[in-house]
Design a protein around this motif. Structure first.
Motif, PDB file in Angstrom:
ATOM      1  N   THR A 144       0.847  -1.187   0.000  1.00  0.00           N
ATOM      2  CA  THR A 144       0.000   0.000   0.000  1.00  0.00           C
ATOM      3  C   THR A 144       0.882   1.236   0.000  1.00  0.00           C
ATOM      4  O   THR A 144       2.057   1.173   0.359  1.00  0.00           O
ATOM      5  N   LYS A 145       0.307   2.350  -0.385  1.00  0.00           N
ATOM      6  CA  LYS A 145       1.001   3.630  -0.275  1.00  0.00           C
ATOM      7  C   LYS A 145       0.628   4.361   1.000  1.00  0.00           C
ATOM      8  O   LYS A 145       1.132   5.459   1.265  1.00  0.00           O
ATOM      9  N   ILE A 146      -0.247   3.768   1.809  1.00  0.00           N
ATOM     10  CA  ILE A 146      -0.664   4.365   3.081  1.00  0.00           C
ATOM     11  C   ILE A 146       0.417   4.099   4.122  1.00  0.00           C
ATOM     12  O   ILE A 146       0.803   2.949   4.336  1.00  0.00           O
ATOM     13  N   ARG A 158      -7.231  -0.562  -3.016  1.00  0.00           N
ATOM     14  CA  ARG A 158      -6.542  -1.362  -4.039  1.00  0.00           C
ATOM     15  C   ARG A 158      -5.358  -0.559  -4.582  1.00  0.00           C
ATOM     16  O   ARG A 158      -5.294  -0.256  -5.770  1.00  0.00           O
ATOM     17  N   ASP A 159      -4.420  -0.219  -3.718  1.00  0.00           N
ATOM     18  CA  ASP A 159      -3.293   0.608  -4.175  1.00  0.00           C
ATOM     19  C   ASP A 159      -1.961  -0.141  -4.139  1.00  0.00           C
ATOM     20  O   ASP A 159      -0.897   0.462  -4.234  1.00  0.00           O
ATOM     21  N   GLY A 160      -2.007  -1.465  -4.015  1.00  0.00           N
ATOM     22  CA  GLY A 160      -0.774  -2.239  -4.035  1.00  0.00           C
ATOM     23  C   GLY A 160      -0.277  -2.470  -5.456  1.00  0.00           C
ATOM     24  O   GLY A 160      -1.042  -2.406  -6.422  1.00  0.00           O
ATOM     25  N   TYR A 161       1.031  -2.735  -5.592  1.00  0.00           N
ATOM     26  CA  TYR A 161       1.584  -2.982  -6.928  1.00  0.00           C
ATOM     27  C   TYR A 161       2.809  -3.881  -6.871  1.00  0.00           C
ATOM     28  O   TYR A 161       3.320  -4.213  -5.787  1.00  0.00           O
ATOM     29  N   ILE A 162       3.251  -4.309  -8.054  1.00  0.00           N
ATOM     30  CA  ILE A 162       4.449  -5.125  -8.211  1.00  0.00           C
ATOM     31  C   ILE A 162       5.421  -4.358  -9.077  1.00  0.00           C
ATOM     32  O   ILE A 162       5.052  -3.812 -10.126  1.00  0.00           O
ATOM     33  N   ALA A 163       6.686  -4.314  -8.633  1.00  0.00           N
ATOM     34  CA  ALA A 163       7.732  -3.651  -9.393  1.00  0.00           C
ATOM     35  C   ALA A 163       8.817  -4.664  -9.752  1.00  0.00           C
ATOM     36  O   ALA A 163       8.987  -5.682  -9.075  1.00  0.00           O
ATOM     37  N   ILE A 172       7.169  -0.282 -12.409  1.00  0.00           N
ATOM     38  CA  ILE A 172       5.939  -0.961 -12.031  1.00  0.00           C
ATOM     39  C   ILE A 172       5.488  -1.831 -13.199  1.00  0.00           C
ATOM     40  O   ILE A 172       5.402  -1.364 -14.338  1.00  0.00           O
ATOM     41  N   VAL A 173       5.202  -3.111 -12.907  1.00  0.00           N
ATOM     42  CA  VAL A 173       4.756  -4.017 -13.965  1.00  0.00           C
ATOM     43  C   VAL A 173       3.294  -4.437 -13.805  1.00  0.00           C
ATOM     44  O   VAL A 173       2.702  -4.987 -14.743  1.00  0.00           O
ATOM     45  N   ALA A 174       2.703  -4.196 -12.644  1.00  0.00           N
ATOM     46  CA  ALA A 174       1.274  -4.462 -12.445  1.00  0.00           C
ATOM     47  C   ALA A 174       0.831  -3.740 -11.183  1.00  0.00           C
ATOM     48  O   ALA A 174       1.590  -3.636 -10.217  1.00  0.00           O
ATOM     49  N   ASP A 175      -0.406  -3.232 -11.169  1.00  0.00           N
ATOM     50  CA  ASP A 175      -0.881  -2.503  -9.995  1.00  0.00           C
ATOM     51  C   ASP A 175      -2.366  -2.772  -9.783  1.00  0.00           C
ATOM     52  O   ASP A 175      -2.975  -3.606 -10.451  1.00  0.00           O
ATOM     53  N   GLY A 176      -2.932  -2.064  -8.807  1.00  0.00           N
ATOM     54  CA  GLY A 176      -4.340  -2.240  -8.496  1.00  0.00           C
ATOM     55  C   GLY A 176      -4.625  -3.452  -7.628  1.00  0.00           C
ATOM     56  O   GLY A 176      -5.731  -3.996  -7.657  1.00  0.00           O
ATOM     57  N   PHE A 177      -3.643  -3.872  -6.820  1.00  0.00           N
ATOM     58  CA  PHE A 177      -3.815  -5.042  -5.963  1.00  0.00           C
ATOM     59  C   PHE A 177      -4.305  -4.651  -4.574  1.00  0.00           C
ATOM     60  O   PHE A 177      -4.053  -3.540  -4.089  1.00  0.00           O
TER      61      PHE A 177
END
Length: 343
Positions: A144-146, A158-163, A172-177
């Motif tokens: 999360t960005k929190i 849903r602010d998680g992502y994969i880098a 970043i290769v995928a987000d919205g997790f």
């Protein structure tokens, strides 16, 4: 086809043994072929547990002895909280630091430097887990960005992502997790399996040659009815994992069927209260802290080790030791297992 030994397998709590003592937040565990274990520790480092059971904490310190990487990358401050771990090819330890919100690398003597603390010009966020693949690329999850992660335990965030970090840098290769947690690649590195803790599911995405991800789909149950934390593959393709706070070990077969292997919650009232509150988007830290079993409170990672890779080690967020039991099948060896990493 031979029967899957995981189907119907359950662990008797009487058969569980422990290794390590006086640990603090042994969230992630790495195992080596010689029997060594390396555990993240809230005291700001990693505990090395030798094959004879002796242990030593290696605390992080400002880097010395590294090649010049620039002043920005050399910063190292207080507030460190190692979370996910992976071995670099040379045996150094990659650390996704949940306290400093950075990807770091630590020598086995403690000297640490920052690899990444920003992405696209902004702070990375709550770095959770790190994984290295056979191409020596580094995969990173951000939950999360929190800043206070407990505030992100919500069905609406849903602010998680994969880098991915490779020779071209970090992107970043995928987000919205939903609270991205642990990730694993399958044996052929064709699919990346992604824990979405607050979606209570495991997602997978196809991996292209350049590391880009596509074809997002759910693997296994669409809703575990519990928060998932760590995952790891065994040698025949079952995906093992943990339910955190409601403290269970599970496995998902290749066909997607869920098998509960160890249940240290057994439908407790505190666990039920937490899940009801989550469904109503009113989770509080008190509700979370009331949960947890006695074997490995707030089960986190799952790690296969031992000479035959049949020891199953359970990491935890609130434990002080590492419980382990024997599996009927060996784990799939992580990328460092057969590399002969330099020490």
């Amino acid at each position: 086809m031979a029967a899957n030994p995981v189907i119907g397998f359950q662990v008797d709590p009487e058969d569980i043994r422990t290794v390590g003592h006086d640990l603090q937040r042994p969230e992630c565990i790495l195992a080596e072929p010689d029997g060594s274990l390396w555990s993240a520790d809230a005291r700001g480092g990693v505990v090395h547990i030798s094959p004879d059971g002796s242990q030593k904490i290696i605390t992080q310190s400002e880097q010395t002895g590294f090649a010049d990487v620039g002043e920005e990358a050399k910063r190292f401050t207080t507030g460190t909280l190692p979370n996910g771990l992976a071995f670099a090819r040379n045996g150094d330890i990659l650390i996704s630091n949940f306290g400093t919100d950075r990807l770091e690398i630590m020598k086995r003597t403690g000297e640490t430097r920052v690899l990444h603390d920003t992405i696209d010009g902004a702070p990375i966020g709550k770095v959770n887990f790190v994984l290295r693949d056979s191409k020596d690329r580094i995969w990173l999850t951000v939950s999360t960005k929190i800043p206070n992660w407990m505030d992100a335990i919500s069905p609406s965030i849903r602010d998680g992502y994969i880098a991915l970090a490779d020779k071209n840098g970090l992107r970043i290769v995928a987000d919205g997790f939903a609270f991205t947690n642990e990730i694993r690649l399958d044996a052929r590195e064709e699919w990346l399996y992604i824990v979405e803790t607050t979606a209570r599911r495991i997602t997978r995405m196809r991996v292209a040659e350049d590391g880009s991800l596509s074809g997002r789909e759910t693997f296994g149950p669409s809703d575990h009815g519990a928060f998932i934390d760590g995952i790891a593959f065994d040698a025949i393709g079952n995906l093992w994992g943990t339910h955190v706070m409601t403290d269970r070990v599970f496995a998902i077969t290749r066909e997607g069927d869920l098998q509960i292997i160890l249940d240290d919650d057994r439908g407790s009232q505190t666990g039920k209260a937490l899940l009801r509150a989550f469904d109503e988007d009113r989770v509080t830290p008190d509700l979370q802290m009331a949960c947890g079993g006695t074997i490995a409170p707030w089960m986190a990672s799952i790690t296969f080790g031992g000479s035959d890779l049949k020891n199953v080690y359970i990491g935890s967020l609130r434990g002080t030791t590492i419980p382990w039991f024997r599996s009927p099948v060996p784990g799939w060896p992580m990328i460092h297992w057969n590399e002969g990493t330099k020490r």
